[in-house]
Write a protein that holds these residues in place. Sequence first.
Motif, PDB file in Angstrom:
ATOM      1  N   ALA A 176       5.909  13.183 -10.739  1.00 54.17           N
ATOM      2  CA  ALA A 176       5.913  11.567 -10.161  1.00 54.17           C
ATOM      3  C   ALA A 176       7.180  11.394  -9.409  1.00 54.17           C
ATOM      4  N   LEU A 177       8.561  11.808  -9.508  1.00 57.00           N
ATOM      5  CA  LEU A 177       9.309  11.842  -8.517  1.00 57.00           C
ATOM      6  C   LEU A 177       8.894  11.987  -7.239  1.00 57.00           C
ATOM      7  N   LEU A 178       8.515  13.363  -6.857  1.00 53.08           N
ATOM      8  CA  LEU A 178       8.325  13.804  -5.764  1.00 53.08           C
ATOM      9  C   LEU A 178       7.197  13.059  -4.880  1.00 53.08           C
ATOM     10  N   ALA A 179       6.087  12.547  -5.720  1.00 54.60           N
ATOM     11  CA  ALA A 179       5.098  11.856  -5.120  1.00 54.60           C
ATOM     12  C   ALA A 179       5.500  10.483  -4.664  1.00 54.60           C
ATOM     13  N   ILE A 180       6.536   9.739  -5.464  1.00 56.98           N
ATOM     14  CA  ILE A 180       7.107   8.701  -4.687  1.00 56.98           C
ATOM     15  C   ILE A 180       8.038   8.998  -3.224  1.00 56.98           C
ATOM     16  N   MET A 181       8.700  10.142  -3.551  1.00 57.12           N
ATOM     17  CA  MET A 181       9.517  10.302  -2.205  1.00 57.12           C
ATOM     18  C   MET A 181       8.508  10.521  -1.134  1.00 57.12           C
ATOM     19  N   ASP A 182       7.150  11.172  -1.259  1.00 52.14           N
ATOM     20  CA  ASP A 182       6.175  11.657  -0.448  1.00 52.14           C
ATOM     21  C   ASP A 182       5.566  10.098   0.173  1.00 52.14           C
ATOM     22  N   LEU A 183       5.494   9.253  -0.878  1.00 56.03           N
ATOM     23  CA  LEU A 183       4.846   7.998  -0.239  1.00 56.03           C
ATOM     24  C   LEU A 183       5.693   7.235   0.674  1.00 56.03           C
ATOM     25  N   LEU A 251      -1.768   1.118  -8.078  1.00 60.82           N
ATOM     26  CA  LEU A 251      -0.212   0.953  -7.634  1.00 60.82           C
ATOM     27  C   LEU A 251       0.185   1.563  -6.519  1.00 60.82           C
ATOM     28  N   GLY A 252      -0.173   2.811  -6.404  1.00 51.89           N
ATOM     29  CA  GLY A 252       0.118   3.882  -5.267  1.00 51.89           C
ATOM     30  C   GLY A 252      -0.589   3.206  -4.011  1.00 51.89           C
ATOM     31  N   GLU A 253      -1.667   2.596  -3.795  1.00 54.62           N
ATOM     32  CA  GLU A 253      -2.290   1.937  -2.820  1.00 54.62           C
ATOM     33  C   GLU A 253      -1.449   0.676  -2.351  1.00 54.62           C
ATOM     34  N   PHE A 254      -1.216  -0.145  -3.468  1.00 58.74           N
ATOM     35  CA  PHE A 254      -0.106  -1.545  -3.232  1.00 58.74           C
ATOM     36  C   PHE A 254       1.273  -1.145  -2.688  1.00 58.74           C
ATOM     37  N   ILE A 255       2.044  -0.017  -3.286  1.00 61.27           N
ATOM     38  CA  ILE A 255       3.004   0.137  -2.870  1.00 61.27           C
ATOM     39  C   ILE A 255       3.054   0.946  -1.362  1.00 61.27           C
ATOM     40  N   TRP A 260       4.691   0.246   4.125  1.00 60.27           N
ATOM     41  CA  TRP A 260       4.359   0.585   5.427  1.00 60.27           C
ATOM     42  C   TRP A 260       3.786  -0.660   6.222  1.00 60.27           C
ATOM     43  N   ALA A 261       4.017  -1.654   5.754  1.00 58.53           N
ATOM     44  CA  ALA A 261       3.705  -3.023   6.203  1.00 58.53           C
ATOM     45  C   ALA A 261       3.769  -3.403   7.638  1.00 58.53           C
ATOM     46  N   PRO A 262       5.213  -3.032   8.277  1.00 59.81           N
ATOM     47  CA  PRO A 262       5.318  -3.199   9.610  1.00 59.81           C
ATOM     48  C   PRO A 262       4.723  -2.440  10.545  1.00 59.81           C
ATOM     49  N   GLU A 263       4.390  -1.141  10.244  1.00 55.95           N
ATOM     50  CA  GLU A 263       3.330  -0.315  10.734  1.00 55.95           C
ATOM     51  C   GLU A 263       2.017  -0.502  10.918  1.00 55.95           C
ATOM     52  N   PHE A 264       1.458  -1.008   9.765  1.00 48.31           N
ATOM     53  CA  PHE A 264       0.047  -1.555   9.630  1.00 48.31           C
ATOM     54  C   PHE A 264      -0.066  -2.708  10.719  1.00 48.31           C
ATOM     55  N   LYS A 265       0.850  -3.756  10.484  1.00 47.26           N
ATOM     56  CA  LYS A 265       0.939  -4.880  11.364  1.00 47.26           C
ATOM     57  C   LYS A 265       0.695  -4.510  12.713  1.00 47.26           C
ATOM     58  N   LEU A 266       1.629  -3.685  13.259  1.00 44.48           N
ATOM     59  CA  LEU A 266       1.546  -3.100  14.592  1.00 44.48           C
ATOM     60  C   LEU A 266       0.351  -2.485  15.240  1.00 44.48           C
ATOM     61  N   LEU A 267      -0.295  -1.802  14.066  1.00 49.57           N
ATOM     62  CA  LEU A 267      -1.512  -1.131  14.489  1.00 49.57           C
ATOM     63  C   LEU A 267      -2.771  -2.205  14.449  1.00 49.57           C
ATOM     64  N   LYS A 268      -2.768  -2.907  13.711  1.00 51.15           N
ATOM     65  CA  LYS A 268      -3.737  -4.214  13.739  1.00 51.15           C
ATOM     66  C   LYS A 268      -3.550  -5.180  14.878  1.00 51.15           C
ATOM     67  N   GLN A 269      -2.371  -5.317  15.331  1.00 51.23           N
ATOM     68  CA  GLN A 269      -1.991  -5.906  16.680  1.00 51.23           C
ATOM     69  C   GLN A 269      -2.668  -5.391  17.841  1.00 51.23           C
ATOM     70  N   LYS A 270      -2.535  -4.149  17.864  1.00 50.34           N
ATOM     71  CA  LYS A 270      -2.924  -3.228  18.885  1.00 50.34           C
ATOM     72  C   LYS A 270      -4.414  -3.057  19.037  1.00 50.34           C
ATOM     73  N   GLN A 271      -4.997  -2.927  17.849  1.00 52.08           N
ATOM     74  CA  GLN A 271      -6.499  -3.367  17.748  1.00 52.08           C
ATOM     75  C   GLN A 271      -7.058  -4.217  18.419  1.00 52.08           C
TER      76      GLN A 271
END
Length: 275
Positions: A176-183, A251-255, A260-271
């Motif tokens: 679980a700890l390494l999955a969080i680090m990977d996320l 939970l994983g999807e939400f986290i 990565w909210a700032p990156e998703f926002k930039l990608l959506k703006q570009k799209q």
Amino acid sequence: MAKSKKQLREQHAAREAAQVTNARLETCNDAYTSGAFSYLRFLVHLLAAAQFCYGIYYYLFKLHWPQGLHEEEELKTRWGGKFKYLTFLDVIVQAIYHSVALLNDIFGNNTVTLAPKSCLRQMRDYIFATFAFPIAHNVCISFWVIYLWDRELIFPAALDAIFPSWLNHVVHTNVALLAIMDLFTCFRRYPSRLAGITGNVAFMLLYIIWVNIVRYFSGQWVYPLLEVLPVPLRCLMFGGLVGLSLACYLLGEFINHIVWAPEFKLLKQKQIKQD
């Protein structure tokens, strides 16, 4: 027909906004795909893959039951072997995931994008979202909750002489700890909710079927807890296992979307600007 000054100003403003968005994305990708961040991501995947592969090897070939403990030979030959435990199946999933992620670090790409073209990248993201993250947390949460309630129901004290504490934490905590680090170190776009949940629930249902097959052929349940539960509570436990896995997926999807909210926002703006 000549464009009005207002239209020209709007076009100029749109071009400037698009240039700013692209510049910010390039800066983000430079920081994300090179330098200290990329080394950290590579190190996480390398150490995790090595740790889980060694854990599988030790689990299979180095664990020896002492003479006279719970009818040693019967334990060794019981139907299903170590592959009947969700813990062991999860370690295999983690080893596969981190190995794929490591290969992607070397041969694939980690750019911030909504549509990765690399097969390794697509495989990495799907395995993590659907299996690696939710199953790791399912195993970690369910094991330690039952262990703290009554360890004899899931990990009897007699196993302390057989199962080293470091391996116990590798298979029940580090997953679980390494999955969080990977996320937090890998940008990914989660699969569609339907594809992700279908894969996750299918895995857990197949495992529950497998547990019952083992019970039918061996005459014993995989976990001591299942032996003491009446049929209704046993069914409730199986349902709770699927429900917990589904909750861990969400939970994983939400986290992921929060981190990565700032990156998703930039990608959506570009799209939007491209459309």
